[in-house]
Design an enzyme around this catalytic site. Sequence first.
Site, PDB file in Angstrom:
ATOM      1  CG  ASP A  49      -0.468  -0.231   2.624  1.00  0.00           C
ATOM      2  OD1 ASP A  49       0.886  -0.096   2.400  1.00  0.00           O
ATOM      3  OD2 ASP A  49      -1.317   0.010   3.460  1.00  0.00           O
ATOM      4  CB  SER A  50       4.605   1.749  -0.267  1.00  0.00           C
ATOM      5  OG  SER A  50       5.003   0.436  -0.777  1.00  0.00           O
ATOM      6  CG  ASP A  88       0.559  -4.187   2.029  1.00  0.00           C
ATOM      7  OD1 ASP A  88       0.708  -4.994   2.719  1.00  0.00           O
ATOM      8  OD2 ASP A  88       1.361  -3.318   1.956  1.00  0.00           O
ATOM      9  CE  LYS A 118       3.154  -6.058   3.501  1.00  0.00           C
ATOM     10  NZ  LYS A 118       2.861  -4.849   4.410  1.00  0.00           N
ATOM     11  CD  GLU A 120       0.390  -1.465   8.006  1.00  0.00           C
ATOM     12  OE1 GLU A 120       0.455  -0.955   8.956  1.00  0.00           O
ATOM     13  OE2 GLU A 120       0.895  -1.279   7.088  1.00  0.00           O
ATOM     14  CD  GLU A 185       8.032  -0.388   7.249  1.00  0.00           C
ATOM     15  OE1 GLU A 185       6.905  -1.115   7.150  1.00  0.00           O
ATOM     16  OE2 GLU A 185       8.365   0.589   7.134  1.00  0.00           O
TER      17      GLU A 185
HETATM   18  O1  KIV Z   1       3.799  -1.263   1.683  1.00  0.00           O
HETATM   19  C1  KIV Z   1       4.838  -1.648   1.371  1.00  0.00           C
HETATM   20  O2  KIV Z   1       5.460  -1.344   0.779  1.00  0.00           O
HETATM   21  C2  KIV Z   1       5.425  -2.590   2.566  1.00  0.00           C
HETATM   22  C3  KIV Z   1       6.817  -2.689   2.789  1.00  0.00           C
HETATM   23  C4  KIV Z   1       7.372  -1.287   3.267  1.00  0.00           C
HETATM   24  C5  KIV Z   1       7.062  -3.787   3.488  1.00  0.00           C
HETATM   25  O3  KIV Z   1       4.666  -2.738   3.413  1.00  0.00           O
END
Ligand code: KIV
Length: 263
Positions: A49-50, A88, A118, A120, A185
Amino acid sequence: MKETGTKIWAPQLKQMKQRGEKIVMLTAYDALMARLLDEAGVDVLLVGDSLGMVVLGYETTLPVTMDAMVHHTAAVTRGASRALVVADMPFLSYQTSVDDAVRNAGRLLQQGGAGAVKIEGPAFETVRRLVDTGIPVMGHLGLLPQSVNQLGGFRKQARCEDQAMQLIEDAKQLEQAGAFSIVLESIPDELGRMASEAIGIPTIGIGAGPDCDGQVLVAHDALGLTPDPVPSFVKRYAQLGDEIVKAAQAYAQDVRKGQFPQR
Ligand code: KIV
């Protein structure tokens, strides 16, 4: 050296840890980059989600929606042939209820073609339900970007002993809940090592030291596409941003002088 073209599935990451093989993960948000990184032999492509910060121009990951994640995940899966694609789950797509989490994670697999999702934090019950539904889950501990407002910025986590012990406990519980790996992280290197030794599933570090079972970076940081400053743990493997500016300037000059296209 692994055979190219042999698809990687989530359970294989644990076997890689058992064999002492480091896991290589980078982010990808579109089909073009996914194809290039897949060709380079990257094991896991994370549709992080970056996305919101790296390519959509937001300050944090919080504005990223499920629709955006499905759209970009589908693009990445179209570009990748060997790498495992992990998507994510964005802010508020799994925190509201376990049923919402199953429905939204299902979309990332069904419509996006991801091989895993993924999430969090210590969301053990959610992980359990997703895994029971047949959805492989990667956990994420340490700096949790979706909690940036509560954390007071993107800073290193678990610096005191109590927090470090809590992180190791959370990692163990994520493993028990059925997670197949965990991103760590921005935590001290020593804690990255301790957590990796404490669990049987692989840890994938970003700013968590060299002893994690694998490493992940935001591809645009590693390739020099994002501007400075980047976090101190980032290594720039290329300066593609500078190359793009130079190439665009050369094109602009040619066009303005009437040198492109040639007669
Ligand atoms: O969203 C993302 O890119 C991440 C990485 C920083 C692990 O969660």
